[in-house]
Structures are given as structure tokens and as C-alpha cells.
Design a protein around this motif. Structure first.
Motif, mmCIF file in Angstrom:
data_model
loop_
_atom_site.group_PDB
_atom_site.id
_atom_site.type_symbol
_atom_site.label_atom_id
_atom_site.label_comp_id
_atom_site.label_asym_id
_atom_site.label_seq_id
_atom_site.Cartn_x
_atom_site.Cartn_y
_atom_site.Cartn_z
ATOM 1 N N PHE A 413 80.354 29.321 -69.041
ATOM 2 C CA PHE A 413 79.714 28.749 -70.119
ATOM 3 C C PHE A 413 80.532 29.022 -71.554
ATOM 4 C CE2 PHE A 413 76.675 29.083 -73.374
ATOM 5 C CZ PHE A 413 76.190 27.764 -73.581
ATOM 6 N N ALA A 414 80.954 30.332 -71.416
ATOM 7 C CA ALA A 414 81.883 30.841 -72.532
ATOM 8 C C ALA A 414 82.919 29.643 -72.960
ATOM 9 C CB ALA A 414 82.460 32.097 -72.417
ATOM 10 N N LEU A 415 83.573 29.085 -71.910
ATOM 11 C CA LEU A 415 84.641 28.285 -71.996
ATOM 12 C C LEU A 415 84.169 26.680 -72.806
ATOM 13 C CD1 LEU A 415 87.721 27.556 -71.981
ATOM 14 C CD2 LEU A 415 87.336 26.767 -69.626
ATOM 15 N N LEU A 416 82.986 26.515 -72.108
ATOM 16 C CA LEU A 416 82.178 25.206 -72.630
ATOM 17 C C LEU A 416 81.911 25.031 -73.902
ATOM 18 C CD1 LEU A 416 79.714 24.517 -69.574
ATOM 19 C CD2 LEU A 416 82.210 23.255 -70.103
ATOM 20 N N ASP A 419 85.229 25.105 -76.092
ATOM 21 C CA ASP A 419 85.729 23.789 -76.326
ATOM 22 C C ASP A 419 84.844 22.950 -77.363
ATOM 23 O OD1 ASP A 419 87.554 24.148 -74.544
ATOM 24 O OD2 ASP A 419 86.509 23.261 -72.643
ATOM 25 N N ALA A 420 83.467 23.318 -77.202
ATOM 26 C CA ALA A 420 82.530 22.522 -78.284
ATOM 27 C C ALA A 420 82.957 23.234 -79.495
ATOM 28 C CB ALA A 420 81.026 22.858 -77.762
ATOM 29 N N HIS A 421 83.197 24.261 -79.963
ATOM 30 C CA HIS A 421 83.484 24.682 -81.154
ATOM 31 C C HIS A 421 84.893 24.083 -81.708
ATOM 32 C CE1 HIS A 421 81.233 28.866 -80.208
ATOM 33 N NE2 HIS A 421 80.530 27.732 -80.594
ATOM 34 N N ARG A 422 85.520 23.607 -80.879
ATOM 35 C CA ARG A 422 86.836 22.884 -81.286
ATOM 36 C C ARG A 422 86.629 21.529 -81.485
ATOM 37 N NH1 ARG A 422 90.646 21.074 -77.859
ATOM 38 N NH2 ARG A 422 89.823 21.956 -76.183
ATOM 39 N N ILE A 423 85.725 20.927 -80.738
ATOM 40 C CA ILE A 423 85.363 19.556 -80.820
ATOM 41 C C ILE A 423 84.661 19.222 -82.099
ATOM 42 C CG2 ILE A 423 83.937 17.490 -79.834
ATOM 43 C CD1 ILE A 423 84.676 18.555 -77.231
ATOM 44 N N PHE A 424 83.730 20.115 -82.116
ATOM 45 C CA PHE A 424 82.654 20.108 -83.636
ATOM 46 C C PHE A 424 83.316 21.016 -84.780
ATOM 47 C CE2 PHE A 424 80.218 18.616 -79.770
ATOM 48 C CZ PHE A 424 80.060 17.516 -80.116
ATOM 49 N N SER A 431 79.506 30.980 -88.759
ATOM 50 C CA SER A 431 79.075 31.596 -87.568
ATOM 51 C C SER A 431 77.622 31.433 -87.171
ATOM 52 C CB SER A 431 79.082 33.089 -87.615
ATOM 53 O OG SER A 431 78.960 33.820 -88.837
ATOM 54 N N GLU A 432 76.836 31.244 -88.531
ATOM 55 C CA GLU A 432 75.431 31.105 -88.175
ATOM 56 C C GLU A 432 74.995 29.791 -87.494
ATOM 57 O OE1 GLU A 432 71.447 30.535 -90.741
ATOM 58 O OE2 GLU A 432 73.279 31.409 -91.688
ATOM 59 N N ARG A 433 75.804 28.781 -87.923
ATOM 60 C CA ARG A 433 75.883 27.409 -87.275
ATOM 61 C C ARG A 433 76.167 27.385 -85.687
ATOM 62 N NH1 ARG A 433 73.880 22.997 -88.474
ATOM 63 N NH2 ARG A 433 75.323 22.137 -87.015
ATOM 64 N N ARG A 434 77.265 28.342 -85.572
ATOM 65 C CA ARG A 434 77.804 28.236 -84.198
ATOM 66 C C ARG A 434 76.827 29.056 -83.073
ATOM 67 N NH1 ARG A 434 82.701 29.169 -86.624
ATOM 68 N NH2 ARG A 434 82.556 31.205 -86.557
ATOM 69 N N ASP A 465 69.361 16.182 -78.022
ATOM 70 C CA ASP A 465 69.124 17.651 -78.112
ATOM 71 C C ASP A 465 70.038 18.406 -78.999
ATOM 72 O OD1 ASP A 465 66.711 17.082 -76.725
ATOM 73 O OD2 ASP A 465 67.595 18.024 -74.881
ATOM 74 N N VAL A 466 71.270 17.965 -78.808
ATOM 75 C CA VAL A 466 72.392 18.752 -79.158
ATOM 76 C C VAL A 466 73.625 17.978 -80.092
ATOM 77 C CG1 VAL A 466 74.259 20.229 -78.389
ATOM 78 C CG2 VAL A 466 72.192 20.192 -77.432
ATOM 79 N N LEU A 467 74.035 17.027 -79.578
ATOM 80 C CA LEU A 467 74.889 16.180 -80.121
ATOM 81 C C LEU A 467 74.941 15.482 -81.465
ATOM 82 C CD1 LEU A 467 76.745 15.056 -76.666
ATOM 83 C CD2 LEU A 467 77.116 17.304 -77.858
#
Length: 590
Positions: A413-416, A419-424, A431-434, A465-467
Motif C-alpha cells: 500500500f505504501a508504494l500505491l 505513486d499517487a503522490h507522484r501522479i497528483f 503534508s496535510e493534504r497527503r 470517493d477519491v479521484l
């Protein structure tokens, strides 16, 4: 005594290779000329880890520019495995991403590069609409405006300095380009080719901007330098040889196969000959068997002196002339050849690949594979969705996690999340938004741990929910969002209606289907067994190809050849082999 850092442990494996050791120990500008299978990615990532640990003090960092998003993800994974805490110290991404996120977005207004406020990156549909308006304004001869797209893109990528006389060589094309760009700006848009061009313009005009990049990233790493084109080369010249950023670049002119996008292998050659650059060559091929390495130099038509390490296997090269058309060849491939390959080598289907010169040839291959009961994973322009889509590849990995990966830890999950932090990255800058994103993300995945769930239902829910909130905040992801929406529509009521989450997960890297790919899309990958399919004269090289096209076609053939570890098969029409096949065959028979 404490354990040495992970990169120091990994560096021990470089000591046995003189080229890798020299690259690792370099202290100034360094260019690594790395042949196929030479361990260049391993060398590059260990070197980056060393630079971050020993040469660059926090909060300064390293910027690494790669050819595509798949390369970026591979580098990020390898750095994570070396224990590198990237956070905000390391940028890894394409030249377009670097230009947009490090220069255009933060400095557009200050650098006065002519962009409207709150611009976004145009989708393919928006680009087509702008080109339609520009064509009707400037040319209007009743043609399909898309017929001008390739010429227009190549011209923009080649003539990056619009103050030079060369820019005005083709007045009609220049007028079309300028009208197209005006129409984009009128709609508050830029396209992908704008990104490096605008960044280069800003860097050229403003010394303070070059100094700002130096302050943040005193070291610039470039992977696959031969593929990145004139704009990137001009950035390197200005940032590294005028401003003082240190350069570590890796590439191979023999694997330059993207001339149609503006790639120019001569730029890497010129860089490697500079007196202020240390040039290192990697000559050992750790991937392919000895006979494949020897034959690959016949395929290239040049003797590069590549060798295999002690203990490497022999490798085998097979030739398969066949009567009939491509459909007949494909039927024989999956009725006879592929079963024989799998039985003889003991490999799984996912370790084999069929490579071809054009996507339409892949249609015949895919049809035959399905008739004979083989699953396939396509990586060409006729794939289920663009394989270059970072978002879709990430969603595949999310599906794998939901279909059992949450139990096994593969993927983590940490890798997912990384990757999400890089895409978005644009919307998850603090850090708060992450943290908020992470909470919503884990909850959304946890509620979709059902392999039988319809994939359109899973992706629609994840979007809600997320994207969607991240899409709104990211100005560069409208095309990715359009790709996702188109796929959801197809999965809901189109040609892939009924696809489950498990089936969607099966299209990812962990799937076990035969890999089908164009020669171009196979670059950077490796397989135990490779079949070069459709190796006919008139297909590779194309009929009436000019000298430059012929040279690039040979390099494409060489790239396909060097993907193979154990076995390389060449399949072609009897009586009409590619001249490249003929040269390999004749020299192997000597």
C-alpha cells in the motif's frame, strides 16, 4: 558498528564491472554510454543514492528526467528499495513533467512567458479542436487537419529557438503552428509540446530562474538521453554548462528509435565528446545469452564489442520463414511455436513476448492468440487503453491490491500511495493534504476488495470517493481523466462490458498473458523468449524508406532483438525477409 547504508551494500556489486565502477566514482559531469542489458538502471539508481547521501545536503536534492512514466516509476521503486527517503528532495519524471512542475507552473507569471492565468493542459480532443480552427484559418484546403499533426509536432520540437532563422523555413507550417497555439491560449490551454518549449524559453531569458533551479537541484540526472530531443538538450546546455548544475546522463545512440518525436542521437554523441565530460562505456550484457549478443551486433550492422559475463548462457536464435499471410503466420505461432517455446524453456506465458513493426499487425497476432486459448497483454496503440497512461497503470496496481494484494503485501500500500503522490503532485503538495488523501484512499480500496465486482462500478466509486477532487486541482491531468472516463464507459456498456475487477487486474504487470507489443513500445523491457513477428522487407524497413528512416528501422530491429534473454525467434514471409534478417542469417551461417 552500524550496518552500512543500503546503497553502499548495493555498490559492492558494481566493483566487478569497470564501467559501472567508474560511473559510480565520477565526481563531475559524466555520460554513461550503456548498451542493452548493461545494468544501466541499477548503476543510475545507486549513483543517485550516493549523490543524495554524500554530495547534496538537505534540503537541496536531485532532479532525474526520464523518457516516459514507466521509466520514472521503475527508478522510483529502485530508489525506495535502496532506502532513499525522496520526499521533496527528489524529482523523478519526464521532461514534460519537469518543465511543467518545476518551471512553468511555479514561475509562469514571474517569467512572463505569455500564459493566461489558471491555464490547463489540453486533452487530445481539445488539441484537435484547436488544430481544426487553425487549419481553417490558415490553410483550408478541405483536408483532414490531423494529417498535419505529425509534421507540425516534429517542426515544433526541432526548431525550439524561434528567434533563429531556421524557424521560418516553412512559412505555411509556421503560420499553422502559430494559429494553433493562439487558439490554445484563447481557451487557456497549453499542450505537451508547449511544456519543454515554454520552460526553455523561460530559462533562456532569465538567469535568476536558472539560479533558482540550481539552488533546488544542484545535480541533474538524465536517463535515455538519446530519446529526449532538442529542448531537453538545450536545457542541459544552459543549466549544466552555464549555470553550474552537475550532469549525470545515461543513454545509447544505438537505441534511439523515436526520430518521429524529435529525438536526435547526435545530441548524445556531441555531449559525450565534450572535454569537460567524463564518458564511461558499459560493455557487459547481463541480459542475453552469448549467441544472442553476437547476433545482435549483426542485427545492428556494427561491432560494438559487447560481451557477456562469465557463466552467462549461450542463448539461441531461430529463423522461421513461412508461407501465407500474417494471419497464417500468427496461427502457426500460437498453434505450434509458442507451445513449443513454453515446453522447451519451462517459462510462463508472461515471460514471452511477440514484437512487430506496427500495431495493425498485432491485431492478427491477438486474434490468433485468443483462438488458441492464450491470454495476451497488448502494449501498442491498439491496446485496451494507452499503456503510457500513468493513471491507468496505477489503477491496475490498485486492482491487484484489492484482488488479494492486501493480504500478500504485493503491491505494498505504501508504494500505491507513493505513486499517487507522484501522479497528483500538484494537488498533494503539502503534508496535510497527503494525510487526508491517504485516509480517503485506504478506505476506498478497503471497501472494494471484491474480485467479482464490475470494474466500472469499482472505478466509478473510486473516482467519486477519491479521484475527482484531485483531478479538479491538477491542471495537467485532464487527458488522464478523459482516458479513465472512456474506459469506464466501455466497461459499463461497450466492448468490454462485464469486465470484473479481477480481469482488470490481469492486465497489469503481474498478469500471465503473452506480451504483445510494437517494437517501439518494447523498449526498456526484457523477456525470456522473444518472437520478432512480421519481419518482412517493406515492413522493416518500410518500402521507399529514406536513409535516415532506414537507419532508425535498423535500430528498432536491434532494440527488439536485444529484449531476449534465452531465445530469439525471427518470423517472416518466405522469399521476402527483411534485409536485416538476411544479414543476421548469413552471418550466423558463416
Amino acid at each position: 558498528m552500524s550496518e552500512p547504508a543500503l546503497y553502499l551494500q548495493a555498490a559492492e556489486s558494481l566493483r566487478r564491472n569497470p564501467g559501472q565502477r567508474a560511473a559510480y566514482n565520477s565526481t563531475g559531469h559524466c555520460v554513461v554510454l550503456a548498451g542493452p542489458g548493461s545494468g544501466k538502471t541499477k548503476t543510475l539508481t545507486i549513483k543517485m543514492a550516493r549523490i543524495l547521501a554524500e554530495d547534496v545536503q538537505e534540503p537541496r536534492g536531485v532532479s532525474c528526467i526520464t523518457y516516459n512514466n514507466e521509466c520514472a516509476r521503475e527508478l522510483a521503486i529502485r530508489l525506495d528499495a535502496l532506502g532513499v527517503q525522496r520526499r521533496n528532495r527528489v524529482f523523478i519524471g519526464t521532461v514534460h513533467s519537469f518543465a511543467l512542475t518545476q518551471i512553468v507552473l511555479p514561475y509562469a507569471r514571474t517569467a512572463q512567458i505569455g500564459l493566461p492565468d489558471n491555464f490547463r493542459v489540453a486533452t487530445t480532443a481539445q488539441q484537435r479542436a484547436a488544430l481544426q480552427v487553425a487549419y481553417e484559418t490558415v490553410i483550408n484546403r478541405g483536408e483532414d487537419p490531423d494529417n498535419w499533426r505529425l509534421s507540425m509536432d516534429r517542426y515544433r520540437r526541432t526548431h525550439v529557438n524561434r528567434d533563429a532563422s531556421g524557424w521560418l523555413q516553412d512559412q505555411e507550417l509556421v503560420s499553422l503552428i502559430e494559429a494553433y497555439e493562439r487558439e490554445l491560449r484563447r481557451n487557456r490551454l497549453i499542450d505537451f509540446d508547449d511544456m519543454p518549449l515554454l520552460a526553455l524559453r523561460a530559462l533562456t531569458r532569465h538567469e535568476w530562474l536558472r539560479r533558482a533551479i540550481l539552488a533546488k537541484y544542484p545535480v541533474l540526472v538524465v536517463d535515455e538521453y538519446q530519446d529526449l530531443g532538442t529542448a531537453l538538450h538545450q536545457m542541459v546546455m544552459g543549466l549544466c554548462f552555464s549555470t553550474g548544475i552537475r550532469l549525470f546522463a545515461v543513454g545509447d545512440t544505438d537505441q534511439s528509435i523515436y526520430g518521429f518525436t524529435g529525438a536526435n542521437p547526435a545530441l548524445l554523441e556531441r555531449l559525450s565528446r565534450r572535454p569537460d565530460v567524463e564518458t564511461v562505456q558499459l560493455r557487459l550484457n547481463y541480459r542475453s545469452g552469448a549467441r544472442i549478443v553476437t547476433a545482435s551486433e549483426y542485427a545492428l550492422g556494427e561491432n560494438r564489442g559487447y560481451e557477456v559475463p562469465d557463466g552467462a548462457g549461450d542463448g539461441v536464435v531461430y529463423l522461421h520463414p513461412r508461407n501465407g499471410d500474417f494471419a497464417d503466420h500468427a496461427d502457426h505461432l500460437f498453434s505450434t511455436m509458442v507451445p513449443d517455446i513454453l515446453a522447451r524453456t519451462g517459462i510462463s506465458p508472461g515471460q514471452a513476448a511477440v514484437l512487430y513493426p506496427a500495431a495493425w499487425i498485432g491485431d492478427a497476432v491477438a486474434d490468433a492468440a485468443r483462438r488458441h486459448g492464450f491470454d495476451v497483454i497488448r502494449s501498442d496503440t491498439n491496446a485496451l487503453y494507452p499503456r503510457g497512461s500513468t493513471l491507468m497503470r496505477w489503477l491496475e496496481s490498485c486492482a491487484v491490491w484489492c484482488c488479494g494484494g492486501w493480504r500478500t503485501g504485493s503491491p505494498r500500500f505504501a508504494l500505491l500511495s507513493s505513486d499517487a503522490h507522484r501522479i497528483f503532485a500538484e494537488s498533494l503538495a503539502d503534508s496535510e493534504r497527503r494525510v487526508q488523501f491517504g485516509r480517503r484512499f485506504i478506505g476506498a480500496l478497503w471497501n472494494r476488495r471484491d474480485p467479482a465486482m464490475p470494474v466500472h462500478e469499482s472505478l466509478e466509486g473510486l473516482s467519486t470517493d477519491v479521484l475527482n477532487s484531485e483531478f479538479r486541482r491538477c491542471r495537467s491531468l485532464d487527458e488522464e481523466r478523459a482516458i479513465l472516463r472512456a474506459f469506464i464507459a466501455r466497461a459499463r456498456e461497450g466492448d468490454v462490458a462485464g469486465m470484473t475487477l479481477a480481469q482488470f487486474a490481469g492486465f497489469g504487470d503481474g498478469a500471465n498473458g503473452i506480451n504483445l507489443s510494437s517494437l517501439h513500445s518494447a523498449k526498456g523491457r526484457e523477456f525470456e523468449a522473444v518472437v520478432l513477428f512480421g519481419m518482412n522487407d517493406g515492413r522493416i524497413p518500410r518500402a521507399n524508406a529514406g536513409d535516415g528512416e532506414r537507419r532508425e528501422a535498423r535500430r528498432s530491429f536491434y532494440v527488439g532483438f536485444t529484449r531476449a534473454k534465452q531465445e530469439l525467434h525471427m518470423m517472416y514471409s518466405a522469399g521476402n525477409p527483411s534485409p536485416f534478417v538476411t544479414e543476421v542469417r548469413d552471418q550466423l551461417d558463416e
